[in-house]
Design a protein around this motif. Structure first.
Motif, PDB file in Angstrom:
ATOM      1  N   GLN A   1       0.825  -1.212   0.000  1.00 39.77           N
ATOM      2  CA  GLN A   1       0.000   0.000   0.000  1.00 39.77           C
ATOM      3  C   GLN A   1       0.859   1.261   0.000  1.00 39.77           C
ATOM      4  OE1 GLN A   1      -2.620  -0.285   3.329  1.00 39.77           O
ATOM      5  NE2 GLN A   1      -3.828  -1.981   2.461  1.00 39.77           N
ATOM      6  N   MET A   2       1.964   1.230   0.774  1.00 39.58           N
ATOM      7  CA  MET A   2       2.851   2.394   0.820  1.00 39.58           C
ATOM      8  C   MET A   2       3.525   2.638  -0.523  1.00 39.58           C
ATOM      9  SD  MET A   2       4.647   2.061   4.535  1.00 39.58           S
ATOM     10  CE  MET A   2       3.689   2.270   6.025  1.00 39.58           C
ATOM     11  N   GLU A   3       3.931   1.544  -1.197  1.00 39.42           N
ATOM     12  CA  GLU A   3       4.528   1.709  -2.522  1.00 39.42           C
ATOM     13  C   GLU A   3       3.526   2.315  -3.511  1.00 39.42           C
ATOM     14  OE1 GLU A   3       5.977  -2.076  -3.626  1.00 39.42           O
ATOM     15  OE2 GLU A   3       7.778  -1.951  -2.360  1.00 39.42           O
ATOM     16  N   GLU A   4       2.268   1.867  -3.454  1.00 38.37           N
ATOM     17  CA  GLU A   4       1.248   2.445  -4.341  1.00 38.37           C
ATOM     18  C   GLU A   4       1.033   3.929  -4.035  1.00 38.37           C
ATOM     19  OE1 GLU A   4      -1.369  -1.669  -4.902  1.00 38.37           O
ATOM     20  OE2 GLU A   4      -2.170   0.026  -3.764  1.00 38.37           O
ATOM     21  N   ARG A   5       0.973   4.257  -2.740  1.00 39.82           N
ATOM     22  CA  ARG A   5       0.806   5.662  -2.375  1.00 39.82           C
ATOM     23  C   ARG A   5       1.994   6.501  -2.828  1.00 39.82           C
ATOM     24  NH1 ARG A   5      -0.624   5.872   3.841  1.00 39.82           N
ATOM     25  NH2 ARG A   5      -0.569   8.106   3.387  1.00 39.82           N
ATOM     26  N   LEU A   6       3.211   5.908  -2.713  1.00 41.49           N
ATOM     27  CA  LEU A   6       4.402   6.627  -3.139  1.00 41.49           C
ATOM     28  C   LEU A   6       4.384   6.880  -4.641  1.00 41.49           C
ATOM     29  CD1 LEU A   6       7.201   7.705  -2.300  1.00 41.49           C
ATOM     30  CD2 LEU A   6       8.105   5.427  -2.727  1.00 41.49           C
TER      31      LEU A   6
ATOM     32  N   ALA B   1       4.719  18.047   2.040  1.00 48.66           N
ATOM     33  CA  ALA B   1       4.091  16.992   2.856  1.00 48.66           C
ATOM     34  C   ALA B   1       4.357  15.609   2.279  1.00 48.66           C
ATOM     35  CB  ALA B   1       2.587  17.248   2.954  1.00 48.66           C
ATOM     36  N   LEU B   2       4.310  15.538   0.903  1.00 49.72           N
ATOM     37  CA  LEU B   2       4.592  14.255   0.248  1.00 49.72           C
ATOM     38  C   LEU B   2       6.040  13.834   0.453  1.00 49.72           C
ATOM     39  CD1 LEU B   2       2.611  14.749  -3.077  1.00 49.72           C
ATOM     40  CD2 LEU B   2       2.088  13.099  -1.268  1.00 49.72           C
ATOM     41  N   GLN B   3       6.955  14.836   0.429  1.00 56.36           N
ATOM     42  CA  GLN B   3       8.357  14.499   0.691  1.00 56.36           C
ATOM     43  C   GLN B   3       8.551  13.984   2.117  1.00 56.36           C
ATOM     44  OE1 GLN B   3      10.635  17.971  -0.254  1.00 56.36           O
ATOM     45  NE2 GLN B   3      10.581  17.596  -2.490  1.00 56.36           N
ATOM     46  N   GLN B   4       7.874  14.639   3.070  1.00 53.60           N
ATOM     47  CA  GLN B   4       7.950  14.156   4.453  1.00 53.60           C
ATOM     48  C   GLN B   4       7.380  12.753   4.587  1.00 53.60           C
ATOM     49  OE1 GLN B   4       6.003  17.056   6.873  1.00 53.60           O
ATOM     50  NE2 GLN B   4       7.642  18.599   6.657  1.00 53.60           N
ATOM     51  N   GLU B   5       6.209  12.554   3.903  1.00 50.11           N
ATOM     52  CA  GLU B   5       5.638  11.201   3.940  1.00 50.11           C
ATOM     53  C   GLU B   5       6.568  10.177   3.290  1.00 50.11           C
ATOM     54  OE1 GLU B   5       0.874  12.385   3.777  1.00 50.11           O
ATOM     55  OE2 GLU B   5       1.828  11.315   2.125  1.00 50.11           O
ATOM     56  N   LEU B   6       7.247  10.617   2.196  1.00 46.80           N
ATOM     57  CA  LEU B   6       8.188   9.722   1.536  1.00 46.80           C
ATOM     58  C   LEU B   6       9.347   9.362   2.458  1.00 46.80           C
ATOM     59  CD1 LEU B   6       9.113   8.325  -1.080  1.00 46.80           C
ATOM     60  CD2 LEU B   6      10.251  10.453  -1.707  1.00 46.80           C
ATOM     61  N   GLN B   7       9.860  10.361   3.196  1.00 51.37           N
ATOM     62  CA  GLN B   7      10.942  10.091   4.145  1.00 51.37           C
ATOM     63  C   GLN B   7      10.487   9.145   5.252  1.00 51.37           C
ATOM     64  OE1 GLN B   7      14.030  11.191   3.652  1.00 51.37           O
ATOM     65  NE2 GLN B   7      14.752  10.073   5.423  1.00 51.37           N
ATOM     66  N   CYS B   8       9.255   9.403   5.752  1.00 51.97           N
ATOM     67  CA  CYS B   8       8.710   8.513   6.789  1.00 51.97           C
ATOM     68  C   CYS B   8       8.546   7.088   6.267  1.00 51.97           C
ATOM     69  CB  CYS B   8       7.376   9.051   7.295  1.00 51.97           C
ATOM     70  SG  CYS B   8       7.490  10.604   8.198  1.00 51.97           S
ATOM     71  N   GLU B   9       8.065   7.013   4.995  1.00 50.41           N
ATOM     72  CA  GLU B   9       7.886   5.666   4.418  1.00 50.41           C
ATOM     73  C   GLU B   9       9.226   4.971   4.192  1.00 50.41           C
ATOM     74  OE1 GLU B   9       3.718   6.588   2.022  1.00 50.41           O
ATOM     75  OE2 GLU B   9       5.617   6.403   0.950  1.00 50.41           O
ATOM     76  N   LYS B  10      10.271   5.760   3.836  1.00 53.23           N
ATOM     77  CA  LYS B  10      11.607   5.155   3.705  1.00 53.23           C
ATOM     78  C   LYS B  10      12.102   4.633   5.055  1.00 53.23           C
ATOM     79  CE  LYS B  10      13.275   7.738  -0.318  1.00 53.23           C
ATOM     80  NZ  LYS B  10      14.239   8.755  -0.795  1.00 53.23           N
ATOM     81  N   ASP B  11      11.893   5.455   6.099  1.00 51.82           N
ATOM     82  CA  ASP B  11      12.302   4.999   7.439  1.00 51.82           C
ATOM     83  C   ASP B  11      11.567   3.737   7.847  1.00 51.82           C
ATOM     84  OD1 ASP B  11      12.513   8.438   8.563  1.00 51.82           O
ATOM     85  OD2 ASP B  11      14.011   7.144   7.620  1.00 51.82           O
TER      86      ASP B  11
END
Length: 311
Positions: free
Chosen positions: A102-107, A162-172
């Protein structure tokens, strides 16, 4: 008369000396007998002390047997708990995999939105640069539109941040999930090893139960099996079963273990070898089917078998 008396006196002196010698001999024999009696008493006391120590050792052995029985029961209960924990870990892994998808799809969706926003902003900038001269007359009309576009651009910029922050959170979170997956893989390996050991122990227990059922009909065969089991126990007491964490190199070729070069236990000596140094298989007294043994144990066991068949 004087001479006779003198002779009698000499004879009495001789008799007296002989009596004194006999008395000294009897005194010496008496002391020797007393010493011997003391030694016998000491010996009896020592034997009584050894009997008491042997009884205490027998009681300690009984207590140790009871402790071993309780430990076996505790290990069985802990094994059941570990199986339950492993099932829960599997469920968590499935949930984590679905979350990662799901996170990959959102990304991907966020990347598409960001690219679209950048393309729109780039197109707007080009159009504004080209049409500045043409739109000076319509500046009053388009001022509101420009302000609205700036607001949209700000909102898109905020969305991008916000998307970049979410992307960083998803990477973590993905790095954490990868670490958890590595831990789960280690647990799976340990689980497989435990299951293999459990299956081997179950096979040994089944064979021992069959031997106990046939003991009444085949007494001689059961005696031979008991002698084999005693030899195996003696061999196992001399060798320790090394843990996977204690060995980083093969004991024979001294090559370092890695993902391609895996660890393998020798079922005879308990040391850890690579696949090439432990590719042989033999049937041991405690294992009815052929199991993995190292090269040195393979040659040694073959020599023993040849010597026993020759004798």
């Amino acid at each position: 008369m004087y001479s006779d008396v003198w002779k009698q006196l000499k004879e009495e002196k001789k008799v007296h000396l002989e009596l004194q010698k006999e008395l000294q001999l009897q005194i010496g024999m008496k002391t020797e007998m007393e010493i011997a009696m003391k030694l016998l008493e000491k010996d009896t006391h020592e034997k009584q002390d050894t009997l008491v120590a042997l009884r205490q050792q027998l009681e300690e052995v009984k207590a140790i047997n009871l402790q071993m029985f309780h430990k076996v029961q505790d290990t069985e209960s802990s094994l059941q708990q570990k199986n339950e924990v492993i099932t829960s870990f599997k469920e968590k892994i499935n949930q984590v995999m679905s979350d990662m998808k799901q996170m990959e799809e959102r990304l991907q969706h966020s990347e598409r939105v960001r690219q679209g926003a950048e393309e729109r902003s780039h197109q707007l900038q080009q159009e504004l640069g080209c049409r500045t001269n043409m739109l000076q007359e319509q500046l009053s009309q388009l001022h509101s539109q420009c302000s609205s576009l700036e607001k949209e651009w700000k909102s898109e910029k905020e969305q991008r941040q916000a998307l970049q922050q979410e992307l960083q959170c998803e990477k973590d979170t993905s790095s954490l999930l990868r670490a958890e997956l590595q831990q789960v893989e280690g647990l799976k390996k340990k689980l497989r090893e435990l299951q293999d050991e459990k299956a081997e122990l179950q096979k040994v227990c089944d064979e021992q139960e069959q031997a106990l059922q046939e003991m009444g009909l085949h007494l001689s065969q059961s005696k031979l099996k008991m002698e084999d089991i005693k030899e195996v126990n003696k061999a196992l007491k001399g060798h320790t079963w090394l843990k996977d964490d204690e060995a980083t190199h093969c004991k024979q070729c001294e090559k370092e273990f890695s993902i391609s070069r895996r660890k393998h236990h020798c079922r005879n000596c308990g040391h850890i070898f690579c696949n090439t140094c432990s590719s042989n298989e033999l049937a041991l007294p405690s294992y009815p089917k052929p199991v993995r043994v190292c090269d040195s144990c393979h040659t040694l066991l073959l020599q023993r078998c040849s010597s026993s068949t020759g004798s």
